[in-house]
Motif scaffolding. Sequence first.
Motif, PDB file in Angstrom:
ATOM      1  N   LEU A  16       0.827  -1.207   0.000  1.00 34.06           N
ATOM      2  CA  LEU A  16       0.000   0.000   0.000  1.00 34.06           C
ATOM      3  C   LEU A  16       0.863   1.260   0.000  1.00 34.06           C
ATOM      4  O   LEU A  16       0.531   2.244  -0.659  1.00 34.06           O
ATOM      5  N   ALA A  17       1.984   1.239   0.707  1.00 37.88           N
ATOM      6  CA  ALA A  17       2.881   2.401   0.741  1.00 37.88           C
ATOM      7  C   ALA A  17       3.484   2.666  -0.633  1.00 37.88           C
ATOM      8  O   ALA A  17       3.763   3.812  -0.990  1.00 37.88           O
ATOM      9  N   GLY A  22      -3.594   4.113  -4.896  1.00 37.97           N
ATOM     10  CA  GLY A  22      -4.439   3.234  -4.093  1.00 37.97           C
ATOM     11  C   GLY A  22      -4.635   3.767  -2.689  1.00 37.97           C
ATOM     12  O   GLY A  22      -5.725   3.682  -2.120  1.00 37.97           O
ATOM     13  N   LEU A  23      -3.562   4.351  -2.122  1.00 45.34           N
ATOM     14  CA  LEU A  23      -3.644   4.934  -0.788  1.00 45.34           C
ATOM     15  C   LEU A  23      -4.605   6.123  -0.771  1.00 45.34           C
ATOM     16  O   LEU A  23      -5.414   6.267   0.149  1.00 45.34           O
ATOM     17  N   PHE A  25      -7.136   6.679  -2.905  1.00 43.00           N
ATOM     18  CA  PHE A  25      -8.503   6.188  -3.080  1.00 43.00           C
ATOM     19  C   PHE A  25      -9.016   5.474  -1.839  1.00 43.00           C
ATOM     20  O   PHE A  25     -10.202   5.514  -1.533  1.00 43.00           O
ATOM     21  N   LEU A  26      -8.120   4.845  -1.111  1.00 39.75           N
ATOM     22  CA  LEU A  26      -8.520   4.153   0.115  1.00 39.75           C
ATOM     23  C   LEU A  26      -9.014   5.141   1.171  1.00 39.75           C
ATOM     24  O   LEU A  26      -9.888   4.811   1.962  1.00 39.75           O
ATOM     25  N   THR A  27      -8.507   6.364   1.174  1.00 41.74           N
ATOM     26  CA  THR A  27      -8.949   7.352   2.157  1.00 41.74           C
ATOM     27  C   THR A  27     -10.042   8.266   1.626  1.00 41.74           C
ATOM     28  O   THR A  27     -10.955   8.637   2.357  1.00 41.74           O
ATOM     29  N   VAL A  28      -9.981   8.649   0.353  1.00 44.87           N
ATOM     30  CA  VAL A  28     -10.927   9.618  -0.197  1.00 44.87           C
ATOM     31  C   VAL A  28     -12.255   8.961  -0.597  1.00 44.87           C
ATOM     32  O   VAL A  28     -13.324   9.547  -0.384  1.00 44.87           O
ATOM     33  N   ALA A  29     -12.225   7.783  -1.148  1.00 37.92           N
ATOM     34  CA  ALA A  29     -13.443   7.119  -1.643  1.00 37.92           C
ATOM     35  C   ALA A  29     -14.502   6.941  -0.549  1.00 37.92           C
ATOM     36  O   ALA A  29     -15.676   7.255  -0.776  1.00 37.92           O
ATOM     37  N   PRO A  30     -14.157   6.455   0.641  1.00 39.73           N
ATOM     38  CA  PRO A  30     -15.204   6.326   1.663  1.00 39.73           C
ATOM     39  C   PRO A  30     -15.822   7.664   2.061  1.00 39.73           C
ATOM     40  O   PRO A  30     -17.022   7.744   2.319  1.00 39.73           O
ATOM     41  N   ILE A  31     -15.015   8.722   2.091  1.00 44.55           N
ATOM     42  CA  ILE A  31     -15.541  10.044   2.436  1.00 44.55           C
ATOM     43  C   ILE A  31     -16.554  10.496   1.393  1.00 44.55           C
ATOM     44  O   ILE A  31     -17.629  11.001   1.721  1.00 44.55           O
ATOM     45  N   ILE A  32     -16.235  10.291   0.126  1.00 47.06           N
ATOM     46  CA  ILE A  32     -17.146  10.683  -0.959  1.00 47.06           C
ATOM     47  C   ILE A  32     -18.438   9.871  -0.900  1.00 47.06           C
ATOM     48  O   ILE A  32     -19.542  10.417  -1.005  1.00 47.06           O
ATOM     49  N   VAL A  33     -18.310   8.567  -0.712  1.00 48.05           N
ATOM     50  CA  VAL A  33     -19.493   7.691  -0.672  1.00 48.05           C
ATOM     51  C   VAL A  33     -20.390   8.063   0.506  1.00 48.05           C
ATOM     52  O   VAL A  33     -21.617   8.157   0.365  1.00 48.05           O
ATOM     53  N   ILE A  34     -19.812   8.298   1.663  1.00 50.67           N
ATOM     54  CA  ILE A  34     -20.607   8.647   2.844  1.00 50.67           C
ATOM     55  C   ILE A  34     -21.302   9.992   2.649  1.00 50.67           C
ATOM     56  O   ILE A  34     -22.466  10.167   3.012  1.00 50.67           O
ATOM     57  N   THR A  35     -20.615  10.958   2.058  1.00 51.50           N
ATOM     58  CA  THR A  35     -21.207  12.276   1.818  1.00 51.50           C
ATOM     59  C   THR A  35     -22.382  12.191   0.858  1.00 51.50           C
ATOM     60  O   THR A  35     -23.454  12.749   1.110  1.00 51.50           O
ATOM     61  N   VAL A  36     -22.193  11.480  -0.247  1.00 54.22           N
ATOM     62  CA  VAL A  36     -23.275  11.338  -1.237  1.00 54.22           C
ATOM     63  C   VAL A  36     -24.461  10.603  -0.622  1.00 54.22           C
ATOM     64  O   VAL A  36     -25.615  11.010  -0.792  1.00 54.22           O
ATOM     65  N   ALA A  37     -24.199   9.540   0.127  1.00 47.91           N
ATOM     66  CA  ALA A  37     -25.293   8.794   0.759  1.00 47.91           C
ATOM     67  C   ALA A  37     -26.019   9.662   1.782  1.00 47.91           C
ATOM     68  O   ALA A  37     -27.248   9.630   1.879  1.00 47.91           O
ATOM     69  N   GLY A  38     -25.278  10.467   2.534  1.00 54.15           N
ATOM     70  CA  GLY A  38     -25.906  11.335   3.529  1.00 54.15           C
ATOM     71  C   GLY A  38     -26.829  12.362   2.897  1.00 54.15           C
ATOM     72  O   GLY A  38     -27.950  12.575   3.355  1.00 54.15           O
ATOM     73  N   PHE A  39     -26.360  12.992   1.813  1.00 55.47           N
ATOM     74  CA  PHE A  39     -27.204  13.990   1.147  1.00 55.47           C
ATOM     75  C   PHE A  39     -28.421  13.347   0.489  1.00 55.47           C
ATOM     76  O   PHE A  39     -29.514  13.899   0.515  1.00 55.47           O
TER      77      PHE A  39
END
Length: 186
Positions: A16-17, A22-23, A25-39
Amino acid sequence: MLRTLAAALAKDFRLLARDRVGLIFLTVAPIIVITVAGFSLASLYGADPRGETAYVLPVADEDGGRVGRALRARLADVDMVQPLVVGSRAEAMQLVRHKEAGVALVIPAGASRALAAGEPTSLVLLTDPVKYLEVANVRALVQELRHGIERTARDRAARRLARLRVRMLAARADFERAAESLASEL
């Protein structure tokens, strides 16, 4: 066994390092998915995605007495809800069924009379179970307002009883004086 697990984790972290994309996307993708789902799901639970609008609260006053007037006056001062006076319980239920409101408040007939008599009274909330957050918030608000109205009624009754007690003691003293006067004349 722990040594094997530690070796597998170390290998994965080294891979991963090396993979910077990949690193990220591993941190940014969940933030984007959670934000879109919340809205997208905010309106499902009864909230404006920006949280700027008040809940519409249909109020059906079948009682037409002091309790309904007090509740409507107190609801008008609350920013969380926008009270909408409707003519009947059926009309309030229709608004909930058509998803125009998540909760409707019904003040049943006889509520003011029961409260004045010191009897327990209850309010009816018609709810849409899907809008759980709106239901919980409005239920808590109505409960708080109901307790405030009951407290005001108890205080008013206590003041009235105190005034009546003073009048009763004065009447008793007058009666005792009249009885003594009558006894002395006899």
